[in-house]
Design a protein around this motif. Structure first.
Motif, PDB file in Angstrom:
ATOM      1  N   LEU A  56      43.971  30.302  32.101  1.00  9.45           N
ATOM      2  CA  LEU A  56      43.888  31.752  31.888  1.00  9.45           C
ATOM      3  C   LEU A  56      44.235  32.516  33.162  1.00  9.45           C
ATOM      4  O   LEU A  56      43.717  32.219  34.243  1.00  9.45           O
ATOM      5  N   VAL A  57      45.086  33.521  33.012  1.00  8.93           N
ATOM      6  CA  VAL A  57      45.422  34.451  34.088  1.00  8.93           C
ATOM      7  C   VAL A  57      45.204  35.861  33.541  1.00  8.93           C
ATOM      8  O   VAL A  57      45.871  36.272  32.589  1.00  8.93           O
ATOM      9  N   VAL A  58      44.256  36.587  34.116  1.00  7.25           N
ATOM     10  CA  VAL A  58      43.969  37.963  33.706  1.00  7.25           C
ATOM     11  C   VAL A  58      44.510  38.904  34.773  1.00  7.25           C
ATOM     12  O   VAL A  58      44.268  38.706  35.967  1.00  7.25           O
ATOM     13  N   ILE A  59      45.237  39.923  34.326  1.00  6.92           N
ATOM     14  CA  ILE A  59      45.820  40.902  35.239  1.00  6.92           C
ATOM     15  C   ILE A  59      45.129  42.240  35.045  1.00  6.92           C
ATOM     16  O   ILE A  59      44.945  42.705  33.902  1.00  6.92           O
ATOM     17  N   ARG A  60      44.740  42.843  36.153  1.00  5.50           N
ATOM     18  CA  ARG A  60      44.095  44.154  36.134  1.00  5.50           C
ATOM     19  C   ARG A  60      44.874  45.127  37.013  1.00  5.50           C
ATOM     20  O   ARG A  60      45.531  44.729  37.975  1.00  5.50           O
ATOM     21  N   SER A  61      44.748  46.412  36.702  1.00  2.00           N
ATOM     22  CA  SER A  61      45.407  47.461  37.474  1.00  2.00           C
ATOM     23  C   SER A  61      44.410  48.559  37.786  1.00  2.00           C
ATOM     24  O   SER A  61      43.553  48.877  36.963  1.00  2.00           O
ATOM     25  N   LEU A  62      44.531  49.126  38.983  1.00  2.00           N
ATOM     26  CA  LEU A  62      43.736  50.307  39.333  1.00  2.00           C
ATOM     27  C   LEU A  62      44.545  51.586  39.159  1.00  2.00           C
ATOM     28  O   LEU A  62      44.056  52.679  39.431  1.00  2.00           O
ATOM     29  N   THR A  63      45.771  51.439  38.712  1.00  2.00           N
ATOM     30  CA  THR A  63      46.690  52.572  38.581  1.00  2.00           C
ATOM     31  C   THR A  63      46.239  53.565  37.527  1.00  2.00           C
ATOM     32  O   THR A  63      46.274  54.780  37.752  1.00  2.00           O
ATOM     33  N   LYS A  64      45.837  53.065  36.362  1.00  2.00           N
ATOM     34  CA  LYS A  64      45.702  53.918  35.182  1.00  2.00           C
ATOM     35  C   LYS A  64      44.453  54.796  35.242  1.00  2.00           C
ATOM     36  O   LYS A  64      44.521  56.011  35.090  1.00  2.00           O
ATOM     37  N   THR A  65      43.315  54.161  35.452  1.00  2.00           N
ATOM     38  CA  THR A  65      42.061  54.908  35.449  1.00  2.00           C
ATOM     39  C   THR A  65      41.913  55.795  36.673  1.00  2.00           C
ATOM     40  O   THR A  65      41.353  56.898  36.589  1.00  2.00           O
ATOM     41  N   TRP A  66      42.445  55.342  37.817  1.00  2.00           N
ATOM     42  CA  TRP A  66      42.175  56.046  39.065  1.00  2.00           C
ATOM     43  C   TRP A  66      43.349  56.847  39.587  1.00  2.00           C
ATOM     44  O   TRP A  66      43.266  57.445  40.660  1.00  2.00           O
ATOM     45  N   GLY A  67      44.466  56.883  38.877  1.00  2.00           N
ATOM     46  CA  GLY A  67      45.587  57.721  39.284  1.00  2.00           C
ATOM     47  C   GLY A  67      46.243  57.257  40.568  1.00  2.00           C
ATOM     48  O   GLY A  67      46.483  58.058  41.472  1.00  2.00           O
TER      49      GLY A  67
END
Length: 339
Positions: A191-202
């Motif tokens: 399993l490889v999970v990818i997360r982003s801080l772009t969307k919620t935090w602008g």
């Protein structure tokens, strides 16, 4: 352009020229002041090379993982490129409609890619049996861009196989209240999970995201990553967005997005949607969608075209969730053009 689909097209190309932005899935009113302050304070350290230890530890603690299960990246987009470089799949499969960057990265690295297309009449819901058993790399979004459908974690677990890399793009998961179907931190082989801080935090302009996976997979991805890939300001943002205050604020924002999404759909009713939208955007089907999109632009509003996503066509539009006052103005123009 591949099979008529422009995999390199993204929502940011839809905006500009003073248009009200309902095309890009970045939360309105961000980044918050406390995050800007944290980023600004980091500028005093720009003379030194970035050190990731504190940011890796913060992200690991946020997900209750050991630091060796975290890899920081220059946004989720870099993670897809690293996956394409680090692994050598014989049979890669991307589940569509979804964010096109994973397929584009795989093809750019020389991999052959098959598609599993989810159908609107099925609510764009995943049937794990549709994915070929011999696929040794599978990519799926959850919740999926652009359908906004949240797949069951149990269905995603069914995709796990010996000798298979399962990539789950959770860039929008923190916009779902409670993150009920997240696999972040799950102990699933491959399993490889990818997360982003772009969307919620602008933070689209800062480029910061991360990968969660087993230590061996993290090592493979890190081996093909350039030195110092994440800047000092981005590391400061990762730390600030991972503490208890930020997690609580994101949870509150997710509830707000839920309410705003209901208002958006109510304001556009009757409009055709398929599946239950759970992300900070909705996918709608409307006859003459391409013409409507251009008419909306002429009236000052940008929405995301759907025909660049495999499995969709010109009558599909993706609309970002926005505060009620923005939606009210948009809905008035929408009704004028569709009734």
């Amino acid at each position: 352009m591949l099979d008529g689909f422009d995999l390199e097209h993204h929502g940011d190309l839809e905006v500009g020229d003073g248009l009200v932005d309902l095309a890009v899935n970045v939360r309105a009113g961000t980044p918050p002041a406390w995050l800007i302050e944290a980023i600004t304070n980091s500028l005093c350290d720009l003379a030194a090379y970035p050190r990731q230890d504190a940011a890796v530890a913060a992200v690991a603690e946020r997900h209750r993982l050991a630091p060796d299960r975290v890899l920081l990246t220059a946004g989720a987009a870099e993670a897809f490129v690293l996956i394409a470089r680090a692994f050598r799949p014989r049979h890669a499969v991307v589940v569509h409609p979804q964010f096109t960057e994973p397929e584009a990265a795989l093809r750019s690295a020389g991999h052959l890619v098959d598609r599993v297309i989810l159908r609107p009449e099925d609510g764009f819901v995943l049937d794990p049996r549709a994915v070929p058993a011999e696929a040794d790399l599978v990519v799926i979004g959850n919740p999926t861009n652009p359908t906004s459908v949240l797949h069951r974690a149990d269905d995603l677990r069914e995709l796990a196989r010996p000798d298979r890399i399962l990539v789950v793009d959770e860039a929008f998961m923190d916009a779902v209240p409670g993150e009920p179907e997240s696999l972040a931190g799950a102990s699933i082989p491959g399993l490889v999970v990818i997360r982003s801080l772009t969307k919620t935090w602008g933070l689209a302009g800062l480029r910061v995201g991360y990968v969660l996976a087993a230590p061996g997979l993290i090592e493979q991805l890190a081996a093909v990553q350039p030195h110092w890939p994440v800047s000092t300001p981005a590391l400061a943002a990762a730390i600030a967005c991972s503490n208890e205050r930020a997690v609580a604020e994101a949870a509150y924002a997710a509830l707000d997005i839920d309410r705003q999404r209901v208002h958006l759909l109510d304001s556009l009713a009757p409009v055709s949607t398929y599946g239950e939208p759970r992300g900070p955007f909705v996918l709608v089907h409307v006859e003459g969608g391409a013409v409507l999109r251009e008419s909306l632009r002429e009236r000052g509003f940008a929405v995301r075209r759907g025909d660049t996503f495999p499995g969709l066509g010109p009558d599909w539009l993706r609309i970002a969730v926005r505060p009620e006052d923005v939606v009210d103005g948009f809905a008035k123009v929408w009704r004028d053009l569709t009734t």
